[in-house]
Design an enzyme around this catalytic site. Structure first.
Site, PDB file in Angstrom:
ATOM      1  N   GLU A 118      44.588  28.188  25.992  1.00 53.83           N
ATOM      2  CA  GLU A 118      45.370  29.243  25.257  1.00 53.83           C
ATOM      3  C   GLU A 118      46.855  28.975  24.930  1.00 53.83           C
ATOM      4  O   GLU A 118      47.382  28.016  25.517  1.00 53.83           O
ATOM      5  CB  GLU A 118      45.334  30.372  26.203  1.00 53.83           C
ATOM      6  CG  GLU A 118      46.017  30.489  27.634  1.00 53.83           C
ATOM      7  CD  GLU A 118      46.722  31.677  28.169  1.00 53.83           C
ATOM      8  OE1 GLU A 118      47.308  32.393  27.289  1.00 53.83           O
ATOM      9  OE2 GLU A 118      46.239  31.977  29.314  1.00 53.83           O
ATOM     10  N   SER A 147      42.186  45.539  30.686  1.00 55.76           N
ATOM     11  CA  SER A 147      42.325  44.165  29.612  1.00 55.76           C
ATOM     12  C   SER A 147      41.285  43.997  28.717  1.00 55.76           C
ATOM     13  O   SER A 147      40.132  44.200  29.288  1.00 55.76           O
ATOM     14  CB  SER A 147      42.984  42.882  30.120  1.00 55.76           C
ATOM     15  OG  SER A 147      42.974  41.632  29.535  1.00 55.76           O
ATOM     16  N   ASP A 154      40.477  41.283  27.724  1.00 57.97           N
ATOM     17  CA  ASP A 154      39.650  40.128  28.217  1.00 57.97           C
ATOM     18  C   ASP A 154      38.274  40.381  28.759  1.00 57.97           C
ATOM     19  O   ASP A 154      37.475  39.755  28.515  1.00 57.97           O
ATOM     20  CB  ASP A 154      40.518  39.448  29.170  1.00 57.97           C
ATOM     21  CG  ASP A 154      41.890  38.893  28.765  1.00 57.97           C
ATOM     22  OD1 ASP A 154      42.207  38.676  27.788  1.00 57.97           O
ATOM     23  OD2 ASP A 154      42.717  38.557  29.764  1.00 57.97           O
ATOM     24  N   LYS A 201      45.736  38.003  38.129  1.00 58.97           N
ATOM     25  CA  LYS A 201      47.221  38.032  38.602  1.00 58.97           C
ATOM     26  C   LYS A 201      47.038  39.299  39.726  1.00 58.97           C
ATOM     27  O   LYS A 201      46.358  40.298  39.354  1.00 58.97           O
ATOM     28  CB  LYS A 201      48.168  38.403  37.690  1.00 58.97           C
ATOM     29  CG  LYS A 201      48.553  37.076  36.886  1.00 58.97           C
ATOM     30  CD  LYS A 201      49.570  37.345  35.821  1.00 58.97           C
ATOM     31  CE  LYS A 201      50.005  36.201  35.111  1.00 58.97           C
ATOM     32  NZ  LYS A 201      48.978  35.611  34.358  1.00 58.97           N
TER      33      LYS A 201
END
Length: 306
Positions: free
Chosen positions: A29, A144, A146, A163
Site C-alpha cells: 500500500e 472502516s 477495509d 491498531k
C-alpha cells in the site's frame, strides 16, 4: 479467480509480465508512505521495502494513484512524487472515481489497494494494520471500509492485526460476520499492531507461509470471495511495552474526547498522540511491523506462485 483489470487502471509492465508468467508478486500500500510516515523517512521506507521484497525473489507492486490514474506497480519516480507531494490525498475505493475525475495524486488505503491488486491478478498484499470497527461505533456506525472491501475481495492479506486504538473484539466479530478467514501466524492470539497480543484469540493458526498459502488455495477451490487475513504479530522483543501501551492509549482516548475529536479525524489524532507520548517509539514499532509483514507476504507469494 483473477478478474480482468478495468481500462482505468494502469498496471506496470513488470507487474503484468510477472502475473502472466506466474511469478510471485506482492502488493504494497501507499498510505503508509503518504500519510503514515514523516518526510523523508517515508521515501526511504518505501524504497527499502521494495528492495526487501525483490531480494526475496518477488516482484513488488506498490499501489497508488498518480494524476488520477490508479497504478499497480508504481515506478521509483512515482513513489518519490507521492512521498514529496503536499497535496496528496488518501483514497479508499469510494474515493477512486473522484481522484480520477480530478486527476489527483493519492495514497491508497487497504480497501483500495486490495481491490486494485486483485483486479491486476496480484494474489498477496502486505500492509501494517487493518482498519476496523471504531470505539463507540454502536452510536456512530464508524467502521472502516477495509472490512466490507476484504469481504468481497479474494486476496491474501498479511497484517499485524488492527491498531489497538480500535474496538478489537467488535472488529473480530465483524470479520466473522463478513466471512473473512482469519489465521494467526505462529500464534493463537490476535495481534494488536503495537503489541503482539491484543488479549483476544484467533479462530485458526498456521505455522508457515506454506500453511497460509494452502488456506488461500482452499478458499479459491471453494469459490469463496472473501480475503484470507494472516495475522502476523510483531516480535515481543520489538513491541511497545504492554503496560506503557495501555497507559498511553487511555491518555490518547481521553485527550480525543476532551478535544471533541470525532469521525475520520479520530485515527490520525490518536496515532499522533501515541507517537508523541512514546517519544517516537511507536513509529519504530510501525516500521518493524511493516517490514515483518512484507517478508512474510513475500514468502506466501512465492509459495502460491510455486
Amino acid at each position: 479467480m483473477q478478474t480482468a483489470p478495468s481500462a482505468g487502471i494502469r498496471i506496470a509492465d513488470r507487474v503484468r509480465a510477472a502475473v502472466a508468467a506466474g511469478r510471485p508478486v506482492l502488493a504494497l500500500e501507499s498510505t503508509i508512505l503518504t500519510h503514515g510516515l514523516p518526510r523523508p523517512r517515508n521515501l526511504e521506507v518505501g524504497l527499502e521495502t521494495e528492495a526487501l521484497v525483490r531480494e526475496a525473489g518477488v516482484e513488488p507492486a506498490t499501489i497508488g494513484v498518480v494524476d488520477g490514474v490508479p497504478t499497480v506497480g508504481l515506478e521509483t519516480a512515482e513513489i518519490e512524487r507521492l512521498c514529496a507531494s503536499e497535496s496528496v490525498v488518501k483514497a479508499s475505493t469510494r474515493d477512486l472515481p473522484v481522484a480520477r475525475a480530478r486527476r489527483l495524486d493519492a495514497g491508497t488505503t487497504v480497501a483500495a489497494t486490495a481491490w486494485l491488486a486483485h483486479r491486476a491478478g496480484v494474489r498477496v498484499f502486505s500492509t501494517g494494520g487493518l482498519g476496523g470497527v471504531h470505539r463507540g461505533a454502536n452510536a456512530t456506525f464508524d467502521e472502516s471500509a477495509d472490512l466490507p472491501a476484504l469481504a468481497a475481495t479474494p486476496i491474501t492479506v498479511v497484517s499485524a492485526g488492527v491498531k489497538s486504538i480500535l474496538d478489537i473484539p467488535a472488529t473480530l466479530e465483524r470479520l466473522e460476520t463478513l466471512g473473512i478467514t482469519v489465521v494467526g501466524y505462529r500464534t493463537d492470539r490476535y495481534p494488536g499492531f503495537y503489541v503482539a497480543d491484543s488479549g483476544f484469540p484467533v479462530p485458526a493458526r498456521v505455522e508457515s507461509a506454506t500453511d497460509a498459502a494452502d488456506v488461500a488455495r482452499a478458499r479459491d477451490e471453494l469459490g469463496l470471495d472473501a480475503a484470507v487475513l494472516v495475522a502476523n504479530p510483531i516480535a515481543e522483543s520489538e513491541q511497545l511495552d504492554p503496560a506503557e501501551h495501555e497507559r498511553v492509549l487511555a491518555e490518547a482516548l481521553s485527550a480525543a474526547d476532551a478535544a471533541g475529536v470525532t469521525g475520520h479525524d479520530t485515527t490520525p489524532f490518536l496515532l499522533d498522540f501515541v507517537q508523541r507520548a512514546t517519544g517516537g517509539r511507536s513509529l519504530e514499532v510501525n516500521l518493524a511491523v511493516y517490514r515483518g509483514n512484507a517478508r512474510l507476504g513475500a514468502e506466501i507469494a512465492r509459495d502460491l506462485a510455486g
